[in-house]
Design a protein around this motif. Structure first.
Motif, PDB file in Angstrom:
ATOM      1  N   PHE A  43       4.294  -5.987 -25.790  1.00  0.00           N
ATOM      2  CA  PHE A  43       4.780  -4.823 -24.961  1.00  0.00           C
ATOM      3  C   PHE A  43       3.446  -4.665 -24.013  1.00  0.00           C
ATOM      4  CE2 PHE A  43       5.642  -1.132 -22.730  1.00  0.00           C
ATOM      5  CZ  PHE A  43       6.593  -0.712 -21.688  1.00  0.00           C
ATOM      6  N   GLY A  44       2.335  -5.154 -24.466  1.00  0.00           N
ATOM      7  CA  GLY A  44       0.790  -4.743 -23.829  1.00  0.00           C
ATOM      8  C   GLY A  44       0.948  -5.087 -22.386  1.00  0.00           C
ATOM      9  N   ALA A  45       1.412  -6.692 -22.224  1.00  0.00           N
ATOM     10  CA  ALA A  45       1.004  -7.234 -21.007  1.00  0.00           C
ATOM     11  C   ALA A  45       1.939  -6.785 -19.891  1.00  0.00           C
ATOM     12  CB  ALA A  45       1.359  -8.964 -21.290  1.00  0.00           C
ATOM     13  N   PHE A  46       3.156  -6.337 -20.455  1.00  0.00           N
ATOM     14  CA  PHE A  46       3.600  -5.395 -19.356  1.00  0.00           C
ATOM     15  C   PHE A  46       3.368  -4.665 -19.020  1.00  0.00           C
ATOM     16  CE2 PHE A  46       6.842  -8.159 -21.651  1.00  0.00           C
ATOM     17  CZ  PHE A  46       7.480  -9.111 -20.357  1.00  0.00           C
ATOM     18  N   TRP A  47       2.731  -3.432 -20.022  1.00  0.00           N
ATOM     19  CA  TRP A  47       1.968  -2.187 -18.849  1.00  0.00           C
ATOM     20  C   TRP A  47       1.294  -2.338 -17.875  1.00  0.00           C
ATOM     21  CZ3 TRP A  47       2.717   3.340 -20.107  1.00  0.00           C
ATOM     22  CH2 TRP A  47       1.477   3.884 -20.074  1.00  0.00           C
ATOM     23  N   ARG A  48       0.228  -3.482 -18.653  1.00  0.00           N
ATOM     24  CA  ARG A  48      -0.883  -3.373 -17.657  1.00  0.00           C
ATOM     25  C   ARG A  48      -0.771  -4.249 -16.569  1.00  0.00           C
ATOM     26  NH1 ARG A  48      -2.634  -5.366 -23.314  1.00  0.00           N
ATOM     27  NH2 ARG A  48      -1.440  -7.733 -23.019  1.00  0.00           N
ATOM     28  N   THR A  49       0.103  -4.915 -16.336  1.00  0.00           N
ATOM     29  CA  THR A  49       1.286  -5.358 -14.971  1.00  0.00           C
ATOM     30  C   THR A  49       1.298  -4.348 -14.693  1.00  0.00           C
ATOM     31  OG1 THR A  49       1.794  -8.241 -16.215  1.00  0.00           O
ATOM     32  CG2 THR A  49       2.640  -7.019 -14.131  1.00  0.00           C
ATOM     33  N   ALA A  50       2.151  -3.793 -14.867  1.00  0.00           N
ATOM     34  CA  ALA A  50       3.033  -2.420 -14.075  1.00  0.00           C
ATOM     35  C   ALA A  50       1.526  -1.473 -13.282  1.00  0.00           C
ATOM     36  CB  ALA A  50       3.265  -1.351 -14.695  1.00  0.00           C
ATOM     37  N   ALA A  51       0.496  -1.152 -14.600  1.00  0.00           N
ATOM     38  CA  ALA A  51      -0.582  -0.355 -13.588  1.00  0.00           C
ATOM     39  C   ALA A  51      -1.421  -1.589 -12.857  1.00  0.00           C
ATOM     40  CB  ALA A  51      -1.858  -0.126 -15.524  1.00  0.00           C
ATOM     41  N   ASP A  52      -1.110  -2.633 -12.610  1.00  0.00           N
ATOM     42  CA  ASP A  52      -2.504  -2.902 -11.803  1.00  0.00           C
ATOM     43  C   ASP A  52      -1.260  -3.627 -10.416  1.00  0.00           C
ATOM     44  OD1 ASP A  52      -4.245  -4.349 -13.641  1.00  0.00           O
ATOM     45  OD2 ASP A  52      -3.422  -6.486 -14.561  1.00  0.00           O
ATOM     46  N   VAL A  53      -0.074  -3.012 -10.184  1.00  0.00           N
ATOM     47  CA  VAL A  53       0.958  -2.892  -9.481  1.00  0.00           C
ATOM     48  C   VAL A  53       0.710  -2.432  -9.386  1.00  0.00           C
ATOM     49  CG1 VAL A  53       2.955  -2.500  -9.076  1.00  0.00           C
ATOM     50  CG2 VAL A  53       2.382  -5.325 -10.332  1.00  0.00           C
ATOM     51  N   TRP A  54       0.678  -1.061  -9.539  1.00  0.00           N
ATOM     52  CA  TRP A  54       0.547   0.548  -8.770  1.00  0.00           C
ATOM     53  C   TRP A  54      -0.910   1.390  -8.701  1.00  0.00           C
ATOM     54  CZ3 TRP A  54      -2.295   4.908 -10.298  1.00  0.00           C
ATOM     55  CH2 TRP A  54      -2.143   5.664  -8.919  1.00  0.00           C
ATOM     56  N   LEU A  55      -1.740  -0.114  -9.298  1.00  0.00           N
ATOM     57  CA  LEU A  55      -3.607   0.513  -8.806  1.00  0.00           C
ATOM     58  C   LEU A  55      -3.718  -0.222  -7.547  1.00  0.00           C
ATOM     59  CD1 LEU A  55      -5.066   0.633 -12.084  1.00  0.00           C
ATOM     60  CD2 LEU A  55      -4.961   2.203 -10.403  1.00  0.00           C
ATOM     61  N   LEU A  56      -2.711  -1.305  -7.029  1.00  0.00           N
ATOM     62  CA  LEU A  56      -3.339  -2.404  -6.670  1.00  0.00           C
ATOM     63  C   LEU A  56      -2.415  -1.975  -4.245  1.00  0.00           C
ATOM     64  CD1 LEU A  56      -4.132  -5.178  -5.291  1.00  0.00           C
ATOM     65  CD2 LEU A  56      -1.840  -6.347  -5.610  1.00  0.00           C
ATOM     66  N   GLY A  57      -1.158  -0.703  -5.118  1.00  0.00           N
ATOM     67  CA  GLY A  57      -0.541  -0.497  -4.162  1.00  0.00           C
ATOM     68  C   GLY A  57      -1.196   0.704  -3.538  1.00  0.00           C
ATOM     69  N   ASN A  58      -1.762   0.816  -3.906  1.00  0.00           N
ATOM     70  CA  ASN A  58      -3.110   2.612  -3.870  1.00  0.00           C
ATOM     71  C   ASN A  58      -4.172   2.224  -3.184  1.00  0.00           C
ATOM     72  OD1 ASN A  58      -1.031   4.906  -4.006  1.00  0.00           O
ATOM     73  ND2 ASN A  58      -0.346   3.553  -5.901  1.00  0.00           N
ATOM     74  N   GLY A  59      -4.277   0.568  -2.940  1.00  0.00           N
ATOM     75  CA  GLY A  59      -5.475   0.668  -2.400  1.00  0.00           C
ATOM     76  C   GLY A  59      -6.740  -0.659  -3.558  1.00  0.00           C
ATOM     77  N   VAL A  60      -6.280  -0.171  -4.533  1.00  0.00           N
ATOM     78  CA  VAL A  60      -7.956  -0.726  -6.011  1.00  0.00           C
ATOM     79  C   VAL A  60      -7.631  -2.608  -5.861  1.00  0.00           C
ATOM     80  CG1 VAL A  60      -8.314  -0.908  -8.256  1.00  0.00           C
ATOM     81  CG2 VAL A  60      -7.214   1.304  -7.223  1.00  0.00           C
ATOM     82  N   ASP A  61      -8.214  -3.387  -5.862  1.00  0.00           N
ATOM     83  CA  ASP A  61      -8.628  -4.386  -5.765  1.00  0.00           C
ATOM     84  C   ASP A  61      -8.161  -4.868  -7.541  1.00  0.00           C
ATOM     85  OD1 ASP A  61      -9.703  -4.906  -3.206  1.00  0.00           O
ATOM     86  OD2 ASP A  61     -10.936  -4.676  -3.746  1.00  0.00           O
ATOM     87  N   VAL A  62      -7.501  -6.078  -7.978  1.00  0.00           N
ATOM     88  CA  VAL A  62      -7.425  -6.723  -8.595  1.00  0.00           C
ATOM     89  C   VAL A  62      -8.518  -7.744  -8.676  1.00  0.00           C
ATOM     90  CG1 VAL A  62      -5.909  -7.529 -10.878  1.00  0.00           C
ATOM     91  CG2 VAL A  62      -5.700  -5.197  -9.610  1.00  0.00           C
ATOM     92  N   ALA A 136      -7.850 -10.471 -20.150  1.00  0.00           N
ATOM     93  CA  ALA A 136      -8.227 -11.801 -19.632  1.00  0.00           C
ATOM     94  C   ALA A 136      -7.761 -12.175 -18.513  1.00  0.00           C
ATOM     95  CB  ALA A 136      -8.446 -12.567 -20.687  1.00  0.00           C
ATOM     96  N   VAL A 137      -7.037 -12.074 -18.459  1.00  0.00           N
ATOM     97  CA  VAL A 137      -6.007 -12.678 -17.297  1.00  0.00           C
ATOM     98  C   VAL A 137      -6.229 -11.766 -15.582  1.00  0.00           C
ATOM     99  CG1 VAL A 137      -4.167 -13.561 -15.955  1.00  0.00           C
ATOM    100  CG2 VAL A 137      -4.792 -14.044 -18.541  1.00  0.00           C
ATOM    101  N   ALA A 138      -6.172 -10.446 -16.053  1.00  0.00           N
ATOM    102  CA  ALA A 138      -6.553  -9.946 -15.226  1.00  0.00           C
ATOM    103  C   ALA A 138      -6.822  -8.451 -15.018  1.00  0.00           C
ATOM    104  CB  ALA A 138      -4.739  -8.785 -14.009  1.00  0.00           C
ATOM    105  N   SER A 139      -7.826  -8.464 -14.445  1.00  0.00           N
ATOM    106  CA  SER A 139      -8.895  -6.665 -14.610  1.00  0.00           C
ATOM    107  C   SER A 139      -8.945  -5.926 -13.189  1.00  0.00           C
ATOM    108  CB  SER A 139      -9.858  -7.148 -15.046  1.00  0.00           C
ATOM    109  OG  SER A 139      -9.883  -7.049 -16.394  1.00  0.00           O
ATOM    110  N   PRO A 140      -8.672  -4.679 -13.298  1.00  0.00           N
ATOM    111  CA  PRO A 140      -8.632  -3.616 -11.862  1.00  0.00           C
ATOM    112  C   PRO A 140     -10.133  -3.199 -11.382  1.00  0.00           C
ATOM    113  CG  PRO A 140      -7.500  -2.679 -13.271  1.00  0.00           C
ATOM    114  CD  PRO A 140      -7.402  -4.281 -13.739  1.00  0.00           C
TER     115      PRO A 140
END
Length: 402
Positions: A43-62, A136-140
């Motif tokens: 489930f950690g992969a889905f948690w990280r993806t959700a965090a990436d999406v929210w951060l990206l939506g608020n202006g943070v590069d990934v 290893a795949v995506a990092s904000p």
């Protein structure tokens, strides 16, 4: 309400804002994890993806880097690339909810305390999501997580606080030396500056409203194309739900891009492409259903869209000048030019924020050019607004002599 109560309530509401935005991304991904993957994967992969999406939506590069197997299956590169295009739906949600916090703080009379409290909480939880989202795949970019989500919250908070002060007729209070300097400015000039800020906001709101209507018409007109793209993706019910929510998050981007189109500069959907009233040149597009509304060629009535900012600019300048109690030709010019400058800054920032890199290769250039859009908007709204202000002042002078 006591200052301490305002601080605590603002902090709690700021936490709720982060939770709601993050939950909007996490819930559909959790359903996908439960139904499609049967709870069998981490489930950690889905948690990280959700965090990436929210951060990206608020202006943070990934920053994204695919391993060789994934890159081969996607036909992508193994070199790291940056995702910087914000899904503005998440930012809009943050702004709207933060505006409610700002209104409550203004009602309590503790705007600064509520703002600082909320910003600290948003920064803390955004940083926490940034630290837990790395893989290893995506990092904000964690440093940006400390800056941009709090700025989005602060912007919404201040909008709500100012709106509440205007509603309660208390006026915007500027403390300290700056407030003293503003008080020294002649009232007619201060009135013209306030009208310019208000008029620029009204003009931008009108342009965005027309753009939203155009997007709605295009969606209805190309509904068959969108449905066909949905079927091609074969995402299933839960996957289709997640895809729909993702496109809703991108809908504000589409509205801003349409506004850029109405202004003339248009936008890009990849390096070397352009979608504008002057011509449309596009290449292969990702299979995102929402992109199905992009016309393959310039519509025959497209040039009429260029009249939208002109008409709105003239109307806003005319109405505000007619309502002005006093002033000179200088304040009239200040009012008209100021409307254009405010509109240019706002639309330029929106265009810049709605664009960015959506992937590697040619997808590093997606969306409008904020600098060009801002300059064109300042001229397209400001010149008509100046003419409208001058016309209204001339009308007022004629009326006063009769």
């Amino acid at each position: 309400m006591k200052r301490s109560t305002t601080v605590l309530l603002s902090a709690l509401e700021a936490f709720v804002i982060v939770a709601v935005g993050f939950g909007a991304a996490l819930v559909p991904l959790t359903l996908l994890w439960a139904t499609t993957f049967g709870l069998a994967v981490d489930f950690g992969a889905f948690w990280r993806t959700a965090a990436d999406v929210w951060l990206l939506g608020n202006g943070v590069d990934v920053v994204v880097r695919f391993d060789e197997a994934t890159a081969l299956s996607l036909g992508a590169t193994t070199e790291a690339f940056t995702l910087s295009i914000a899904a503005l739906g998440f930012a809009v949600l943050t702004v709207l909810l933060a505006a409610r916090v700002g209104r409550r703080a203004a009602e309590a009379g503790h705007i600064l305390a509520g703002l600082v409290s909320g910003v600290v909480v948003v920064a803390a939880f955004a940083a926490l999501l940034g630290l837990t989202a790395g893989s290893a795949v995506a990092s904000p970019v964690v440093v940006q997580a400390l800056i941009f989500p709090p700025l989005v919250f602060a912007g919404g908070f201040l909008l709500g606080a100012i709106a509440e002060q205007r509603r309660s007729a208390t006026g915007l209070e500027v403390p300290g030396l700056l407030g003293d300097r503003l008080a020294d400015i002649p009232s007619a000039v201060r009135s013209a500056i306030a009208d310019a800020a208000r008029g620029g906001g009204v003009a931008v709101s009108g342009i965005l409203a027309v753009s939203a209507a155009v997007v709605g018409v295009l969606i209805l007109a190309d509904y068959a194309t969108l449905a066909s793209l949905y079927q091609t993706l074969q995402a299933g019910i839960v996957g289709g739900l997640a895809l729909t929510l993702a496109q809703l998050a991108l809908l504000p981007n589409a509205i801003v891009w349409t506004a850029s189109w109405l202004l003339g500069p248009g936008f890009a959907l990849g390096t070397g492409t352009t979608v504008s009233p002057g011509g449309t040149v596009i290449g292969p597009l990702p299979g995102i259903p929402l992109l199905g509304i992009v016309p393959s060629e310039t519509p025959a009535v497209g040039l009429f869209g260029l009249l939208v900012p002109v008409v709105l600019g003239f109307a806003v300048g005319y109405v505000l000048e007619r309502r002005a109690v006093d002033g000179t030709w200088l304040t009239t010019a200040l009012r008209g030019v100021g409307i254009g400058l405010v509109a240019g800054v706002l639309l330029g920032l929106l265009a810049w924020w709605s664009s960015g890199a959506a992937g590697p290769g040619r997808l590093v250039d997606v969306g409008p050019d904020g600098l060009i859009v801002g300059a064109v908007a300042a001229a397209a709204v400001g010149v008509p607004a100046l003419l409208g202000s001058v016309s209204a002042r001339a009308t007022n002078r004629v009326s006063s002599t009769l």
